[in-house]
Design an enzyme around this catalytic site. Structure first.
Site, PDB file in Angstrom:
ATOM      1  N   HIS A 260       0.816  -1.227   0.000  1.00  0.00           N
ATOM      2  CA  HIS A 260       0.000   0.000   0.000  1.00  0.00           C
ATOM      3  C   HIS A 260       0.852   1.282   0.000  1.00  0.00           C
ATOM      4  CE1 HIS A 260      -3.682  -2.194   0.422  1.00  0.00           C
ATOM      5  NE2 HIS A 260      -3.374  -2.687   1.609  1.00  0.00           N
TER       6      HIS A 260
ATOM      7  N   ASP B 216      -4.731 -12.722   3.189  1.00  0.00           N
ATOM      8  CA  ASP B 216      -5.962 -12.261   3.841  1.00  0.00           C
ATOM      9  C   ASP B 216      -7.221 -12.461   2.990  1.00  0.00           C
ATOM     10  OD1 ASP B 216      -4.919 -10.381   2.134  1.00  0.00           O
ATOM     11  OD2 ASP B 216      -4.869  -8.743   3.579  1.00  0.00           O
TER      12      ASP B 216
ATOM     13  N   ASP C  88      -2.965 -10.620  -2.436  1.00  0.00           N
ATOM     14  CA  ASP C  88      -3.522 -10.073  -1.190  1.00  0.00           C
ATOM     15  C   ASP C  88      -4.971  -9.630  -1.452  1.00  0.00           C
ATOM     16  OD1 ASP C  88      -2.263  -8.670   1.567  1.00  0.00           O
ATOM     17  OD2 ASP C  88      -4.027  -7.627   0.772  1.00  0.00           O
TER      18      ASP C  88
HETATM   19 ZN   LIG Z   1      -4.254  -7.114   2.670  1.00  0.00          ZN
END
Ligand SMILES: [Zn+2]
Length: 307
Positions: free
Chosen positions: A126, A244, A163
């Site tokens: 990110h 995740d 992810d």
């Molecule tokens: Zn994540």
């Protein structure tokens, strides 16, 4: 020659508080499972090295590191956004996390390791060129990818990201660098909602509806990632390995399981065998149920190691 497992105990010194899901427990759970199953003993265990300041600038603005250092607290935590915090040891851990990717690239290119997995935190995907975000300070995988591109014989690379969150930072850094193909699957609409609609030939964004799972994921990987990878012919494949999207992860609503991580890892190894002289490096991103995270990492590494 086998898979390098690159980590450092000090990655656990980064601590955003007892309630924070991106916690040291994640790495401890992975180590416990890999140790108990004996998998760890089969791997080349390597200690992370620190990244150099000019290597951070491969992917980030010149002042990015300095701005973070100025915010570093002497005790407690300081928030850089609503869910990302610095503690006194955070940048020490972040430097080791990012340095692990450099070490992984160097080992694989030197022929010292078959491929590599970096069990590190804080995660990176990110973090944009100019801003830390979403538990991330330095974009570990982007730094590794640009470092790889500076090495002889590496002219094109691919970053693939499974992810559950979109790797906005990686897209931000590579949106105008056609030599880097970025393929990602992610829940949508969902955090972070920054570059999920961008249109570029080298950005393969594959949004997934909440509550979708294995079938949708595999269709996107086969239908969107694979043709793009075959066309790009990367000299190295770098994996933003977040776990995740697992059904048992508390953070999101995608229903993948360990078998899906096994499958996608094998697909990427097969692609790397055809186009990339088997060069694959993988770096941990998310994954917030320590149990499902640890078993997913085990499945991922078993395939990397050739089980
Ligand atoms: Zn994540």
């Amino acid at each position: 020659m086998t898979t390098a497992y690159i980590t450092h105990d000090d990655c656990c010194l980064h601590n955003m508080g007892p309630e924070h899901p991106e916690s040291p427990v994640r790495l401890q759970a992975i180590r416990k499972v890999l140790g108990r199953t004996g998998l760890l003993d089969e791997l080349q265990q390597q200690t992370s090295v620190h990244i150099l300041p000019d290597q951070i600038q491969l992917a980030h603005a010149n002042l990015h590191q300095k701005r973070l250092e100025l915010k570093l607290p002497e005790s407690g935590v300081v928030y850089t956004d609503e869910d990302t915090a610095l503690c006194p040891d955070s940048l020490h851990a972040a430097s080791l996390a990012a340095g692990s990717g450099i070490l992984a690239v160097n080992r694989v290119l030197a022929g010292h390791s078959k491929n590599a997995f970096c069990a590190v935190r804080p995660p990176g995907h990110h973090a944009e060129h100019n801003i830390p975000m979403g538990f991330c300070f330095y974009n570990n995988i982007a730094i590794a990818a640009i470092h790889a591109l500076q090495q002889p014989g590496i002219n094109r690379v691919a970053v693939v990201d499974f992810d559950v969150h979109h790797g906005n930072g990686t897209v931000d850094i590579f949106k105008d660098r056609p030599e880097v193909l970025v393929c990602s699957t992610f829940q949508h609409p969902f955090y972070p909602e920054r570059y999920s609609e961008i249109l570029r030939d080298n950005i393969i964004n594959c949004p997934m509806d909440a509550h979708s799972g294995s079938l949708e994921f595999r269709n996107l990987v086969e239908g969107r990632w694979l043709p793009a990878l075959q066309q790009h012919k990367p000299d190295m494949i770098l994996i933003s390995a977040g776990f995740d999207a697992h059904a048992e992860d508390p953070m999101a609503d995608i229903n993948l399981g360990e078998e899906d991580y096994r499958w996608v890892t094998q697909m990427l190894l097969d692609t790397a065998r055809t186009y990339s002289d088997n060069r694959v490096i993988s770096m941990l991103e998310g994954g917030y149920n320590p149990v499902s995270l640890a078993f997913s990492v085990q499945a991922h590494i078993e395939v990397l190691a050739g089980h």
